[in-house]
Design a protein around this motif. Structure first.
Motif, mmCIF file in Angstrom:
data_model
loop_
_atom_site.group_PDB
_atom_site.id
_atom_site.type_symbol
_atom_site.label_atom_id
_atom_site.label_comp_id
_atom_site.label_asym_id
_atom_site.label_seq_id
_atom_site.Cartn_x
_atom_site.Cartn_y
_atom_site.Cartn_z
ATOM 1 N N GLU A 4 95.908 70.924 13.594
ATOM 2 C CA GLU A 4 94.682 70.917 12.799
ATOM 3 C C GLU A 4 93.980 72.270 12.841
ATOM 4 O O GLU A 4 93.528 72.765 11.812
ATOM 5 N N ASP A 5 93.852 72.830 14.021
ATOM 6 C CA ASP A 5 93.039 74.027 14.181
ATOM 7 C C ASP A 5 93.688 75.007 15.152
ATOM 8 O O ASP A 5 94.613 74.655 15.889
ATOM 9 N N VAL A 6 93.183 76.229 15.165
ATOM 10 C CA VAL A 6 93.709 77.273 16.045
ATOM 11 C C VAL A 6 93.572 76.863 17.509
ATOM 12 O O VAL A 6 94.455 77.137 18.323
ATOM 13 N N SER A 7 92.494 76.169 17.855
ATOM 14 C CA SER A 7 92.314 75.743 19.249
ATOM 15 C C SER A 7 93.438 74.811 19.687
ATOM 16 O O SER A 7 93.863 74.832 20.842
ATOM 17 N N ASP A 8 93.952 73.991 18.764
ATOM 18 C CA ASP A 8 95.079 73.107 19.076
ATOM 19 C C ASP A 8 96.354 73.914 19.296
ATOM 20 O O ASP A 8 97.141 73.624 20.199
ATOM 21 N N LEU A 9 96.567 74.925 18.464
ATOM 22 C CA LEU A 9 97.724 75.812 18.638
ATOM 23 C C LEU A 9 97.672 76.461 20.015
ATOM 24 O O LEU A 9 98.660 76.469 20.752
ATOM 25 N N TRP A 10 96.511 77.007 20.370
ATOM 26 C CA TRP A 10 96.376 77.669 21.665
ATOM 27 C C TRP A 10 96.590 76.688 22.824
ATOM 28 O O TRP A 10 97.181 77.035 23.838
ATOM 29 N N ALA A 11 96.117 75.459 22.665
ATOM 30 C CA ALA A 11 96.310 74.452 23.722
ATOM 31 C C ALA A 11 97.801 74.162 23.914
ATOM 32 O O ALA A 11 98.293 74.091 25.046
ATOM 33 N N LEU A 12 98.537 74.000 22.816
ATOM 34 C CA LEU A 12 99.975 73.746 22.920
ATOM 35 C C LEU A 12 100.713 74.967 23.460
ATOM 36 O O LEU A 12 101.669 74.823 24.223
ATOM 37 N N GLU A 13 100.287 76.150 23.091
ATOM 38 C CA GLU A 13 100.915 77.372 23.607
ATOM 39 C C GLU A 13 100.732 77.486 25.114
ATOM 40 O O GLU A 13 101.616 77.973 25.812
ATOM 41 N N ARG A 14 99.576 77.063 25.624
ATOM 42 C CA ARG A 14 99.339 77.112 27.074
ATOM 43 C C ARG A 14 100.364 76.277 27.832
ATOM 44 O O ARG A 14 100.715 76.591 28.961
ATOM 45 N N SER A 15 100.848 75.204 27.213
ATOM 46 C CA SER A 15 101.831 74.346 27.888
ATOM 47 C C SER A 15 103.190 75.030 27.996
ATOM 48 O O SER A 15 104.002 74.656 28.826
ATOM 49 N N ARG A 16 103.454 76.012 27.137
ATOM 50 C CA ARG A 16 104.714 76.761 27.109
ATOM 51 C C ARG A 16 105.942 75.868 26.933
ATOM 52 O O ARG A 16 107.024 76.186 27.403
ATOM 53 N N LEU A 17 105.761 74.734 26.272
ATOM 54 C CA LEU A 17 106.860 73.786 26.123
ATOM 55 C C LEU A 17 107.430 73.726 24.714
ATOM 56 O O LEU A 17 108.509 73.194 24.514
ATOM 57 N N PHE A 18 106.703 74.254 23.742
ATOM 58 C CA PHE A 18 107.208 74.214 22.374
ATOM 59 C C PHE A 18 107.767 75.581 22.021
ATOM 60 O O PHE A 18 107.033 76.564 21.941
ATOM 61 N N PRO A 19 109.070 75.667 21.778
ATOM 62 C CA PRO A 19 109.702 76.967 21.543
ATOM 63 C C PRO A 19 109.644 77.453 20.097
ATOM 64 O O PRO A 19 110.059 78.557 19.796
ATOM 65 N N GLY A 20 109.134 76.609 19.193
ATOM 66 C CA GLY A 20 109.164 76.941 17.778
ATOM 67 C C GLY A 20 107.945 77.700 17.299
ATOM 68 O O GLY A 20 107.252 78.379 18.049
ATOM 69 N N ARG A 21 107.708 77.567 16.012
ATOM 70 C CA ARG A 21 106.592 78.234 15.345
ATOM 71 C C ARG A 21 105.525 77.198 14.988
ATOM 72 O O ARG A 21 105.740 76.004 15.140
ATOM 73 N N PHE A 22 104.400 77.669 14.479
ATOM 74 C CA PHE A 22 103.266 76.791 14.198
ATOM 75 C C PHE A 22 102.786 76.938 12.764
ATOM 76 O O PHE A 22 103.089 77.920 12.086
ATOM 77 N N HIS A 23 101.997 75.949 12.349
ATOM 78 C CA HIS A 23 101.282 76.020 11.073
ATOM 79 C C HIS A 23 99.910 75.378 11.293
ATOM 80 O O HIS A 23 99.814 74.227 11.702
ATOM 81 N N VAL A 24 98.853 76.138 11.013
ATOM 82 C CA VAL A 24 97.479 75.669 11.208
ATOM 83 C C VAL A 24 96.931 75.183 9.864
ATOM 84 O O VAL A 24 96.886 75.947 8.899
ATOM 85 N N LEU A 25 96.517 73.914 9.827
ATOM 86 C CA LEU A 25 95.976 73.344 8.592
ATOM 87 C C LEU A 25 94.562 73.835 8.299
ATOM 88 O O LEU A 25 94.146 73.896 7.149
#
Length: 198
Positions: free
Chosen positions: A85-106
Motif C-alpha cells: 500500500e505505502d512506502v512504509s510497508d515496503l520499508w517494513a518488509l525490507e527490514r525483514s530481509r526475507l523477500f528477494p524480489g522487487r516491489f510496487h507501491v500503490l
C-alpha cells in the motif's frame, strides 16, 4: 519561554508521527544541548535528503536516486513482485530481509469512505509492469484491514488474466494491524506462509 525559532522547531517536530508536544520539547532540548553532536548532523542529513529526495519511477519507493536502490539492484529477483500500500510497508518488509524480489507501491488503498478510487492508486502502472512479462509471482502484501483486503480482492480480479502465481501474505497478521508496526518475526511468518489468492 523559548525563542520563536525554537518554538517553530518544537512545533515542526510535534507534527511528526510518534511525537507530541512533550516529546518534541524533549527532542529540541536534546538538540540544543548537544548542538555539535546532534543538531549539526541532523541539519546536514535533512538538507541532503531534501536536495536529493525523489520517487522511484519504476516502483514508487522514496529514495535519493531514481531508480531506487532496490530497483537498481541486479541481485534482486525480477520475477517476484510484492505489491504494498505505502512506502512504509515496503520499508517494513525490507527490514525483514526475507523477500528477494522487487516491489510496487500503490500509494494507498481503496476506500469508499475516504473517496480513494482505483484511478487514485498506481494500479495502471502495476498492470503495465506485469504486462511487460518476466514476472512469475505477484505477492499482495496489503494491510489486514477492511480497505486493505478490498484492495487485494480488486487487484486479484484485475490480475487474473495474467499467467502469474498470485499470492498474499498469510493472515497471521493481526486484523486491523499495519505492516509498519509489526515486528520482523511476525512479518517473516507472514511472508513464509503466503498462499494463493482465491
Amino acid at each position: 519561554m523559548a525563542s520563536p525559532e525554537i518554538e517553530a522547531l518544537t512545533s515542526a517536530l510535534a507534527r511528526l508521527p510518534g511525537f507530541g508536544p512533550r516529546s518534541a520539547r524533549r527532542a529540541v532540548l536534546h538538540l540544543v544541548k548537544k548542538r555539535e553532536a546532534a543538531l549539526a548532523p541532523l541539519r546536514s542529513a535533512l538538507m541532503a535528503v531534501e536536495e536529493r529526495l525523489s520517487t522511484c519511477s519504476i516502483c514508487g519507493n522514496v529514495d535519493t536516486s531514481d531508480p531506487c536502490a532496490i530497483c537498481a539492484d541486479p541481485r534482486r529477483d525480477a520475477r517476484a513482485l510484492c505489491v504494498v500500500e505505502d512506502v512504509s510497508d515496503l520499508w517494513a518488509l525490507e527490514r525483514s530481509r526475507l523477500f528477494p524480489g522487487r516491489f510496487h507501491v500503490l500509494g494507498g488503498r481503496l476506500s469508499a469512505l475516504e473517496g480513494v478510487r482505483p484511478d487514485d492508486l498506481a494500479i495502471d502502472s502495476l498492470i503495465r509492469r506485469i504486462d511487460q512479462g518476466g514476472i512469475d509471482e505477484v505477492v499482495l502484501a496489503m494491510n489486514a484491514t477492511l480497505e486493505g483486503q478490498t484492495t487485494a480482492h480488486y487487484l486479484a480480479e484485475r490480475l487474473e488474466r495474467f499467467p502469474i502465481r498470485l499470492t498474499q501474505l498469510a493472515h497471521g497478521l493481526p486484523v486491523g494491524g499495519e505492516l509498519d508496526y509489526l515486528d520482523e518475526g511476525t512479518l517473516a511468518q507472514a511472508l513464509r506462509a503466503r498462499r494463493p489468492v482465491g
